[in-house]
Design an enzyme around this catalytic site. Structure first.
Site, PDB file in Angstrom:
ATOM      1  N   HIS A 103       0.811  -1.226   0.000  1.00 16.67           N
ATOM      2  CA  HIS A 103       0.000   0.000   0.000  1.00 16.67           C
ATOM      3  C   HIS A 103       0.840   1.270   0.000  1.00 16.67           C
ATOM      4  O   HIS A 103       0.323   2.354   0.281  1.00 16.67           O
ATOM      5  CB  HIS A 103      -0.946   0.002   1.208  1.00 16.67           C
ATOM      6  CG  HIS A 103      -1.968  -1.084   1.153  1.00 16.67           C
ATOM      7  ND1 HIS A 103      -2.568  -1.620   2.281  1.00 16.67           N
ATOM      8  CD2 HIS A 103      -2.502  -1.755   0.100  1.00 16.67           C
ATOM      9  CE1 HIS A 103      -3.424  -2.562   1.915  1.00 16.67           C
ATOM     10  NE2 HIS A 103      -3.396  -2.668   0.611  1.00 16.67           N
TER      11      HIS A 103
ATOM     12  N   CYS B  58       4.682  13.790  -7.311  1.00 14.58           N
ATOM     13  CA  CYS B  58       4.002  14.916  -7.941  1.00 14.58           C
ATOM     14  C   CYS B  58       2.703  14.460  -8.586  1.00 14.58           C
ATOM     15  O   CYS B  58       2.617  13.365  -9.155  1.00 14.58           O
ATOM     16  CB  CYS B  58       4.925  15.549  -8.982  1.00 14.58           C
ATOM     17  SG  CYS B  58       4.221  17.033  -9.768  1.00 14.58           S
TER      18      CYS B  58
ATOM     19  N   CYS C 134       4.676  15.151 -14.966  1.00 17.86           N
ATOM     20  CA  CYS C 134       5.844  15.091 -14.088  1.00 17.86           C
ATOM     21  C   CYS C 134       5.895  13.736 -13.379  1.00 17.86           C
ATOM     22  O   CYS C 134       4.881  13.255 -12.879  1.00 17.86           O
ATOM     23  CB  CYS C 134       5.793  16.217 -13.050  1.00 17.86           C
ATOM     24  SG  CYS C 134       7.245  16.283 -11.973  1.00 17.86           S
TER      25      CYS C 134
ATOM     26  N   CYS D  98       9.001  20.219 -11.191  1.00 19.65           N
ATOM     27  CA  CYS D  98       8.228  20.893 -12.239  1.00 19.65           C
ATOM     28  C   CYS D  98       7.686  22.246 -11.785  1.00 19.65           C
ATOM     29  O   CYS D  98       7.287  23.061 -12.628  1.00 19.65           O
ATOM     30  CB  CYS D  98       7.084  20.005 -12.710  1.00 19.65           C
ATOM     31  SG  CYS D  98       5.706  19.828 -11.530  1.00 19.65           S
TER      32      CYS D  98
END
Length: 317
Positions: free
Chosen positions: A131, A139, A144, A214
């Protein structure tokens, strides 16, 4: 062979037969759940803590919730990160880490996201996280692929700072108790500060963790949310380990009912390779489905696990 004894009174015959099997086992699969970390003081996901008791945690663990109110979701996960960092691995974590180091053919599949197995020194090459991990972030921007592992910053953003409990209870409760009042968009003045239903201040998206690569996307916790696929690489690794095994000697099922797939399927897969099953849990119901050749040890994993593994690993912590 199934046992329902108290932790301090494991039947000697059960302990002896299990220890004998463990010593002779060269291929072992361990399946871990939230019950393993309960002894470290960590609440289970669905009981994520008193200050979040008025909200359904599962409603916060979806991509849709993050899209709708990323500030609310990050407050919940920042709280979970904070609690996990405050906790310490218990004796069961250390015992399993030691066993993993001693048994070459050992693989652990953990459903836990709290990082306690890693902090106990569990060999990472023998640990698969079904999990994800609270301390990985990634991100959310479509273009990205930024991922950061082992981010232990607490709080992960200044706006998510948790006031020290006890210094100002009103402020602490106001920041962390999710309630129907929040969902109904009531104003602060409409709420009774003494009631469990207390307004949780919103956190603007601009104050949440942003991608350093980014510069556009918000970061999100590196856990698997409801509606998302489980990590394919993890599933492939475990399946390949099982398929490559001519025989599996033992599967340890610790702190989990193992009744939800795909976790439930691994017990059957291990059995098909000849494995005997040893369950450690607090619930008697988890003994269902075991045969006379299996073991059920009822009790606290932090007490039971070191005891049943002692024949191989000796005393740990």
């Amino acid at each position: 062979m199934a046992s329902t004894a108290a932790p301090s009174a494991i039947p000697p015959a059960d302990l002896e037969s299990f220890s004998s099997r463990l010593k002779s086992s060269t291929r072992i699969l361990a399946l871990l759940g939230a019950g393993l970390s309960a002894a470290s003081g960590l609440p289970t996901f669905r009981g994520a803590g008193g200050i979040w008791r008025t909200h359904d945690a599962m409603q916060l663990a979806t991509p849709e919730a993050f899209d709708t109110d990323p500030g609310l979701v990050w407050q919940f996960y920042n709280y979970r990160r904070h609690m996990a960092l405050a906790a310490r691995p218990n004796a069961a974590h250390y015992a399993l880490a030691e066993l993993s180091g001693r048994k070459e053919g050992f693989l652990t599949l953990s459903q836990n996201v709290d990082g306690l197995s890693q902090r106990a020194g569990h060999p990472l090459e023998k640990l698969q996280l079904l999990h994800g991990n609270l301390f990985d972030v990634k991100c959310t921007d479509f273009y990205c692929n930024y991922v950061q592992q082992n981010n232990y910053t607490d709080p992960i953003a200044p706006a998510l700072a948790i006031p020290v409990e006890g210094t100002d209870p009103t402020s602490f409760e106001a920041r962390h108790a999710v309630s129907s009042a929040l969902l109904e968009k009531k104003t602060r003045k409409e709420l009774d500060i003494a009631d469990e239903s207390i307004y949780l201040p919103s956190v603007p998206a601009g104050d949440l963790p942003h991608c350093p690569e980014c510069k556009r996307g918000l970061l999100r916790p590196g856990v698997v949310w409801f509606g998302e696929a489980l990590p394919g690489k993890t599933i492939d690794t475990v399946n390949q380990w099982i398929m490559d095994s001519k025989k599996i000697d033992l599967i340890l099922v610790i702190g989990t009912s193992a009744k939800v797939y795909p976790a439930a399927g691994y017990v059957d897969m291990a059995r098909s390779k000849g494995a005997r099953v040893a369950v450690v849990n607090t619930e008697q119901g988890d003994a269902r489905g075991l045969t006379k050749d299996d073991w059920f040890f009822k009790g606290d994993a932090a007490i039971i696990v070191p005891e049943i593994l002692k024949g191989v690993i000796g005393d740990v912590r």
